[in-house]
Design a protein around this motif. Structure first.
Motif, PDB file in Angstrom:
ATOM      1  N   THR A 298       1.362   3.173 -16.410  1.00  0.00           N
ATOM      2  CA  THR A 298       1.502   1.775 -15.997  1.00  0.00           C
ATOM      3  C   THR A 298       2.611   1.643 -14.970  1.00  0.00           C
ATOM      4  O   THR A 298       2.450   0.970 -13.949  1.00  0.00           O
ATOM      5  N   ALA A 299       3.732   2.293 -15.266  1.00  0.00           N
ATOM      6  CA  ALA A 299       4.860   2.228 -14.341  1.00  0.00           C
ATOM      7  C   ALA A 299       4.446   2.724 -12.967  1.00  0.00           C
ATOM      8  O   ALA A 299       4.698   2.082 -11.950  1.00  0.00           O
ATOM      9  N   PHE A 300       3.759   3.867 -12.972  1.00  0.00           N
ATOM     10  CA  PHE A 300       3.324   4.458 -11.706  1.00  0.00           C
ATOM     11  C   PHE A 300       2.399   3.515 -10.960  1.00  0.00           C
ATOM     12  O   PHE A 300       2.592   3.225  -9.785  1.00  0.00           O
ATOM     13  N   MET A 301       1.386   2.999 -11.677  1.00  0.00           N
ATOM     14  CA  MET A 301       0.395   2.232 -10.910  1.00  0.00           C
ATOM     15  C   MET A 301       0.908   0.858 -10.526  1.00  0.00           C
ATOM     16  O   MET A 301       0.469   0.311  -9.525  1.00  0.00           O
ATOM     17  N   SER A 302       1.852   0.311 -11.295  1.00  0.00           N
ATOM     18  CA  SER A 302       2.343  -1.010 -10.920  1.00  0.00           C
ATOM     19  C   SER A 302       3.012  -0.962  -9.552  1.00  0.00           C
ATOM     20  O   SER A 302       3.006  -1.949  -8.836  1.00  0.00           O
ATOM     21  N   VAL A 303       3.566   0.166  -9.202  1.00  0.00           N
ATOM     22  CA  VAL A 303       4.267   0.265  -7.922  1.00  0.00           C
ATOM     23  C   VAL A 303       3.389   0.910  -6.853  1.00  0.00           C
ATOM     24  O   VAL A 303       3.177   0.352  -5.779  1.00  0.00           O
ATOM     25  N   ALA A 304       2.838   2.097  -7.192  1.00  0.00           N
ATOM     26  CA  ALA A 304       2.171   2.885  -6.159  1.00  0.00           C
ATOM     27  C   ALA A 304       0.894   2.210  -5.669  1.00  0.00           C
ATOM     28  O   ALA A 304       0.595   2.243  -4.468  1.00  0.00           O
ATOM     29  N   THR A 305       0.135   1.597  -6.584  1.00  0.00           N
ATOM     30  CA  THR A 305      -1.084   0.915  -6.147  1.00  0.00           C
ATOM     31  C   THR A 305      -0.752  -0.172  -5.146  1.00  0.00           C
ATOM     32  O   THR A 305      -1.424  -0.318  -4.120  1.00  0.00           O
ATOM     33  N   LYS A 306       0.288  -0.920  -5.470  1.00  0.00           N
ATOM     34  CA  LYS A 306       0.677  -2.005  -4.566  1.00  0.00           C
ATOM     35  C   LYS A 306       1.069  -1.430  -3.211  1.00  0.00           C
ATOM     36  O   LYS A 306       0.641  -1.945  -2.178  1.00  0.00           O
ATOM     37  N   ALA A 307       1.878  -0.359  -3.234  1.00  0.00           N
ATOM     38  CA  ALA A 307       2.331   0.215  -1.971  1.00  0.00           C
ATOM     39  C   ALA A 307       1.136   0.628  -1.123  1.00  0.00           C
ATOM     40  O   ALA A 307       1.040   0.276   0.055  1.00  0.00           O
ATOM     41  N   ALA A 308       0.198   1.363  -1.742  1.00  0.00           N
ATOM     42  CA  ALA A 308      -0.942   1.874  -0.978  1.00  0.00           C
ATOM     43  C   ALA A 308      -1.804   0.734  -0.456  1.00  0.00           C
ATOM     44  O   ALA A 308      -2.141   0.687   0.734  1.00  0.00           O
ATOM     45  N   ALA A 309      -2.147  -0.193  -1.338  1.00  0.00           N
ATOM     46  CA  ALA A 309      -3.058  -1.258  -0.917  1.00  0.00           C
ATOM     47  C   ALA A 309      -2.398  -2.156   0.122  1.00  0.00           C
ATOM     48  O   ALA A 309      -3.017  -2.513   1.127  1.00  0.00           O
ATOM     49  N   PHE A 310      -1.134  -2.505  -0.106  1.00  0.00           N
ATOM     50  CA  PHE A 310      -0.470  -3.348   0.887  1.00  0.00           C
ATOM     51  C   PHE A 310      -0.368  -2.636   2.229  1.00  0.00           C
ATOM     52  O   PHE A 310      -0.574  -3.244   3.276  1.00  0.00           O
ATOM     53  N   ALA A 311      -0.072  -1.341   2.192  1.00  0.00           N
ATOM     54  CA  ALA A 311       0.053  -0.600   3.441  1.00  0.00           C
ATOM     55  C   ALA A 311      -1.245  -0.671   4.231  1.00  0.00           C
ATOM     56  O   ALA A 311      -1.260  -1.004   5.414  1.00  0.00           O
TER      57      ALA A 311
END
Lengths: 172, 489, 513, 100
Positions: free
Chosen positions: B246-259
């Motif tokens: 959860t910790a990983f996806m809460s941050v990394a998903t946002k980073a990738a999708a926003f990018a």
């Protein structure tokens, strides 16, 4: 109305009918069979669009692979009949249908705005596997690499989820 | 055919490649487990971490190189490397937190670490993608990986439910995304951002197809970064997935999708900013407000953090709304600080979780300030930073985002954002109140887990949460001290 | 004359160093004395500001600057002028007293307590010394965290409610200020507070910016309808917390108004002036009337603070030489008087563990020393001529009279009310017969020498300022004069404000790139 | 020759039917099939556009969507089976899609 038009309308009608069948079937097996019909009709339409290779791929991957896999899973877990549950909100399906109709109306309106007709007849290049392959493996090599990673992920995932851990087997 | 097209600049994707290689190495090493005794299993997280470090090294090296592209499909500019670093930070911290935690969830750690690395590499590709097809493939790759990772806790019904729900809604959202991409392709005849941009600029694009395309793209995007009203999966999935995941996806998903979306909007559709700007502004307001209001009522720590992450997606979206490179830079900084503070907060949750329990009730932190002062202090740093209290990193992150908004003429949006952060302060504070001012209950009397690796990870997170607050220019100095990192190709 | 490089940085961060050391060293006694030494050392070093002061110089002195985040124009800039000098000295003076009081009476986890006190001192000094908007805001908000923990952990019965209310109120208040700071930056291109006094800002931006800034400072001060957090926070806070809260923290609001809201948005401030003045006057009367009815001495003092800071705001809004000078002085006076009042209340509370007026009576007979000191402190707070309170209030009244006589007339009633509630409280406590056994001579101990020494510096200052106010005015006035001159020029130069122009600025974007 | 619009409208209809199915059906398997149908409608749209613009990007895109669909079906069905092990039901409402 020329022959190609009549043919298109017939296939399209069959396709939409099959799609409705997928959604409306009570039993999952029927849905899967309707899905098979739907996939095949689409493959036919691909041919009319000069995409012969993709039509073949459609039959092999979707009709031959995916539907079979779905049928296999249905057999594995058993097709359970519809069970009603208390507290289910009955407005949800209606809202879904309304939303869907709204969407198709909007999209159709947008699409009809500009009539689109290919200016020149394609040189029938796209459908030939050789052209597609050259294009894919030269200018789009990154996509192939990415697809490789994708399939690796799927493989690992299936492995991870399908293998029941030993410790757990003891617990159960 | 045209063999000149085959000049492959592999350097451009060096960080991603290192991750894939590391994943393969982890998989190979895992094979040696089968001999009855697990020989290599304890080493695997550290091998994965080495891969992350190698990729980070490659990213930093690329920062000093001129912008290069891989066949007009992927680009290695400062923005892409910045996103890479954010995702790598998230991956590295999650691996550190996982060392002790993941084996309690599922013994097949080899596959899990390999998947984590592959997912991260796909996310990094997303940050460099300059073609709709690449974005789609990368999106699907990391989404599939995340569906699986959220369901790896085989013994827990909540986890498999989370995976199921995430999968169905995610696939549904992908349908919208790819339909939007198809319509944009139909409107312009191109899938490369720069060509789409040129077509749109020259007025040759069919706007009747382009606008529905943007709208559908936004729906798919909204699902991935959990914008209201496409957020319903978030709390359940965040709660059901193993906490480090959860910790990983809460941050990394946002980073990738926003990018990816920064690139799509800034490079392919800059002329349409007045149209999508307003749509995004409305989404941002809804997301921040509903996310914060819903978080007020949560009693589960993981659900609270899930709603808080929805609210944070809203803040980041403000940067995108402006449609300026300054907004992209602000969002990049936000994502970096968010990586440290949010993974830190989830890291605390992993330490507080009882064996077999996948969640922590908010009452479990009562009196933590007395029993585990250091842990409580660390948690408060993360929470105050999430609330945006200076001098912590979260404050400057908000400051830059709202600065970009004010600069772009969206002052009212910044004002709503700040008021929202005041609402947010209330529920973050509630946890701090429970930790320090409430008496310990029986539940809290149970000792929390101890893990040196996790402690190391949390220490890093705390140092950066405070350090980036006091010296925010460390980050921009890394990106060569300049702003406007996004290359316009 | 000693000149110390980086004097302001040393003053600001010395307490923070102390806070870290206090956490690290073992042993409660060591922690206590270390904290006290650090606060005392900070005070001693801050006296160098007094000795090294260039009399008559209006501008910023001891200025230091270093790039902090130069890409967007954020600098670490510190400086002090006549307006902030005495607030700094007030802070450094009150802190050792508060720390010493805590040494005697705080029992619970003393190390954390002392560290938070010292961290709070750094934040407060930073607010008064920073010359960069972002730096100012960082310190302004950072002061919330230690105060929040001080109230929430060491406070009274209802401490958690009070702490959360304090935090959320003030945090929400300053939320909009962030946006306003950014608006200011993008319309002027600088965060530097000194440069901003000369910058011209479009009227529409001014109005929004002023409202956002004034709201944040009004909550902090607190001005009348935004004051509800204050009584809760004061009543629940530990004594030392109350001393600091009343003595220094509230001044951050009035100081912010004087240093930022007023000069950055001059036209808007002139236009909104009557509204702020009205609220200030309502606060004076309302605070006093509510104080009259209070049973709890601490909450009486809390409401008296609402009234007193109303005077300060009134003087600032009046915006003439005498009004502003009076307000600056009155900020210091209020810090000294109210700090001393809370100190006395705290000393009494530690003896009797009650603060209800009805529980006392006839204390003059049992603890004469305490009562004598209390009387002096109360009279100082009430504004008796010859003591410090009178000078400031009188100057403010004069200023307010020049601005609009009606405000001065109404505010004058506040002075009478102040004398009434303070002397009533004193009468109920000290005079008459001893009604309660626990207040009897043998039961209740009078002040010890160490306790008298705590109060004494403040009492001496009451007289010094009351009799020789020019000691302070000499340093305050040049800065205020320069401030006034430069402000009136700006109001004339600026675009005229026509009506309430509250539309959002359009052409604002990218005006400075 | 059939104009491209006809294909597009057919694609839109199938997409909407799929979306309706996802939103209104409660059987996870049928929902999954509906998602596949939505992807197929996109394929049809893309191929029609590829003919319209006379370039191969659209067909490449379709090829990639097919790869994704294959991967998705493998993962999705694995998740489904894992879920059925726990809940003994594949009614989607058991996992509360619309819950806030």
């Amino acid at each position: 109305m020329d022959f190609s038009m009549i043919f298109f309308i017939l296939v399209a009608a069959l396709s939409v009918g099959a799609a409705v069948g997928v959604v409306a079937s009570r039993v999952a097996v029927h849905s899967a069979l309707f899905l098979l019909v739907h996939f095949v009709t689409l493959a036919i339409l691909y041919i009319t669009l000069d995409a012969q290779f993709l039509a073949a791929a459609q039959v092999i991957i979707y009709a031959g692979g995916i539907v079979i896999l779905i049928l296999f899973v249905i057999m594995l877990i058993g097709s359970q009949p519809f069970t009603g549950r208390a507290g289910y909100r009955t407005w949800v399906p209606f809202a879904g249908v309304a939303l869907g109709l709204l969407m198709v109306a909007g999209l159709a309106y947008a699409i009809v705005q500009t009539p689109l007709m290919p200016a020149t007849l394609p040189a029938n290049a796209g459908g030939v596997p050789e052209e597609l392959g050259m294009f894919l493996y030269t200018q789009n090599i990154l996509l192939v690499e990415l697809a490789a990673v994708l399939l690796l992920v799927a493989l690992l995932g299936a492995l991870l989820l399908a293998k029941w851990p030993k410790a757990e087997r003891i617990v159960n | 055919m045209n063999n000149a097209a085959l000049n492959l600049d592999v350097n451009a994707l060096l960080p991603e490649l290192s991750m894939v290689v590391a994943a393969v190495v982890v998989m190979f090493l895992d094979v040696f487990n089968r001999g009855g005794r697990s020989v290599t299993r304890p080493v695997l997280p550290w091998v994965a971490l080495l891969g992350v470090l190698a990729a980070a090294g490659a990213s930093v090296w690329l920062l000093g190189q001129p912008v290069s592209t891989f066949q007009d499909m992927a680009i290695a500019d400062l923005f892409a490397e910045g996103i890479d670093l954010v995702i790598l930070v998230a991956t590295g911290l999650s691996i550190l937190l996982s060392v002790k935690y993941i084996p309690t969830v599922n013994p097949q750690t080899g596959e899990i670490y390999a998947l984590l690395l592959l997912v991260a590499s796909a996310m990094m590709v997303m940050g460099s993608a300059i073609d709709l097809i690449v974005v789609f493939l990368a999106l699907e790759t990391f989404s599939l990986g995340l569906y699986i990772l959220s369901g790896v806790n085989r013994g827990n019904a909540l986890s498999s439910e989370a995976a199921m729900k995430y999968f169905l809604l995610g696939a549904f959202a992908s349908g919208f995304f790819v339909y939007g991409a198809a319509l944009i392709y139909g409107a312009t005849g191109a899938t490369q951002f720069s060509q789409i941009g040129m077509q749109v600029m020259s007025g040759q694009a069919d706007l009747n197809l382009l606008y529905p395309g943007i709208a559908l793209l936004l729906v798919g995007f909204g699902f991935k970064v959990s914008l209201v009203p496409f957020h319903m999966w978030t709390p359940d999935v965040y709660q059901g997935a193993p906490t480090t995941i959860t910790a990983f996806m809460s941050v990394a998903t946002k980073a990738a999708a926003f990018a990816a979306f920064y690139r799509i909007f800034l490079v392919a559709l800059p002329a349409q900013q007045p149209v999508w700007g307003w749509a995004l502004a409305i989404l941002a307001v809804l997301t921040m407000t509903l996310g914060n209001l819903a978080a007020l009522r949560q009693t589960s720590l993981k659900r609270l953090l899930a709603y808080s992450s929805i609210a944070h997606a809203g803040y980041i979206l403000i940067g995108l709304t402006t449609g300026t490179p300054a907004g992209a830079d602000a969002a990049l900084f936000y994502l970096l600080t968010y990586a440290f503070m949010n993974i830190g907060a989830f890291g605390i949750v992993t330490l507080l979780e009882q064996p077999g329990q996948m969640d922590v009730d908010i009452s479990a932190v009562r009196g933590l300030g007395k029993r585990r002062p250091l842990l409580a202090f660390t948690f408060s740093v993360f929470l105050f930073s999430l609330a945006g209290v200076p001098p912590l990193a979260g404050f400057f992150a908000k400051f830059f985002i709202f600065g970009a908004a004010v600069q772009g003429g969206w002052s009212w949006l910044a004002a709503i954002g700040m008021l929202n952060s005041a609402i947010g302060a209330y529920y973050y504070l509630r946890i701090v109140v429970d930790m320090y001012f409430a008496e310990p209950t029986e539940e809290t009397a149970i000792a929390s887990k101890r893990s040196y690796a996790a402690a190391f990870g949390l220490a890093i997170a705390v140092v950066f949460t405070i350090g980036l607050g006091i010296f925010p220019n460390l980050w921009t100095a890394l990106l060569e001290g300049g702003l406007n990192q996004i290359a316009m190709r | 004359m000693i000149t110390v490089p980086y004097l302001l940085s040393i003053i600001t961060f010395l307490p923070l160093v102390g806070a870290v050391l206090v956490v690290l060293v073992p042993g409660d006694a060591v922690k206590k004395w270390l904290a006290f030494l650090f606060s005392l050392a900070t005070f001693a070093i801050s006296l160098l500001l007094w000795t090294g002061w260039q009399n008559g110089a209006p501008g910023m002195q001891f200025v230091e600057t270093a790039p902090w985040f130069p890409q967007i124009g954020v600098y670490y800039t510190l400086g002090v002028d006549g307006i902030s000098l005495f607030l700094v000295l007030l802070t450094t003076l009150l802190m050792p007293i508060a720390v010493y009081f805590s040494m005697l009476y705080v029992k619970k986890s003393i190390g954390a307590y002392m560290a938070l006190m010292l961290a709070l001192e750094t934040a407060m000094l930073g607010v008064f010394l920073s010359l960069d908007l972002v730096l100012f805001f960082v310190f302004f908000e950072a002061s919330l965290i230690p105060m929040y923990f001080l109230i929430g952990e060491w406070g009274g019965q209802n401490r958690i409610y009070a702490a959360v209310k304090f935090f959320v109120y003030t945090f929400a208040g300053s939320a909009l200020m962030v946006v306003a700071i950014l608006l200011v930056y993008f319309s002027t291109g600088t965060f530097n507070i000194v440069e901003l006094q000369f910058a011209q800002i479009a009227p529409a931006v001014q109005m929004w910016g002023f409202i956002a800034f004034a709201l944040a400072f009004a909550i902090k001060t607190p001005l009348f309808p935004f004051h509800t957090w204050l009584p809760d926070a004061h009543v629940q806070a530990p004594t030392a917390g109350s001393i600091i809260l009343a003595g220094v923290l509230l001044k951050m609001g009035t100081y912010g108004y004087l240093r930022l809201a007023r000069p950055i948005f001059p036209q808007a401030a002139v236009q909104m002036g009557p509204i702020v003045a009205t609220l200030a006057v309502i606060g004076i009367i309302y605070g006093a009337l509510v104080a009259v009815k209070q049973q709890d001495i601490k909450s009486l003092v809390a409401y008296s603070s609402v009234a007193h800071l109303g005077y300060v705001m009134l003087g600032l809004v009046a915006f003439n030489m005498i009004g502003i000078s009076g307000s600056v002085l009155q900020m210091v006076n209020h810090g000294l008087s109210t700090g001393a009042l809370f100190l006395m209340v705290g000393l009494l509370y530690e003896r009797r563990h009650t603060r209800m007026l009805d529980d006392f009576g006839g204390l003059w007979k049992s603890v004469p020393l305490f009562c004598g000191l209390f009387l002096v402190v109360a009279l100082s707070s009430a504004g008796l001529p010859g003591l410090n309170g009178f000078v400031g209030e009188f100057a403010i009244m004069q200023g307010a009279f020049i601005y609009a006589p009606i405000f001065a007339v109404v505010a004058a009633f506040g002075v009478i009310l102040a004398a009434w509630y303070l002397l009533t409280a004193f009468r109920k406590m000290s005079q008459g017969e001893i009604t309660n056994e626990e207040n009897a001579r043998g039961q209740l101990k009078d002040l010890r020498l160490s306790e008298v020494l705590m109060v004494l510096p403040l009492v001496v200052l009451f007289f010094v300022i009351g009799i020789f106010p020019n000691l302070l005015f000499d340093k305050i006035n040049p800065s205020v004069e320069a401030y006034m001159a430069q402000q009136s020029v700006r109001i004339e130069q600026g675009a005229p404000m026509t009506g309430l122009s509250l539309q959002l600025p359009d052409g604002l974007a990218l005006s400075n790139e | 020759m059939v104009p491209t619009n006809y294909y597009l409208i057919l694609g839109a209809m199938i997409f909407a039917i799929g979306a309706i199915g996802v939103l209104s059906r409660r059987n996870a398997l049928i929902i999954f099939m509906c998602v596949e149908m939505m992807l197929n409608s996109v394929n049809l749209t893309l191929i029609a556009f590829a003919r319209q613009w006379n370039n191969l990007n659209g067909q490449i895109f379709v090829f990639m969507i097919m790869a994704v669909a294959a991967a998705e079906v493998a993962v999705g069905l694995a998740i489904l089976i894992a879920h059925v092990h726990h809940s003994k039901s594949i009614n989607i409402d058991d996992i509360n899609v619309m819950k806030w």
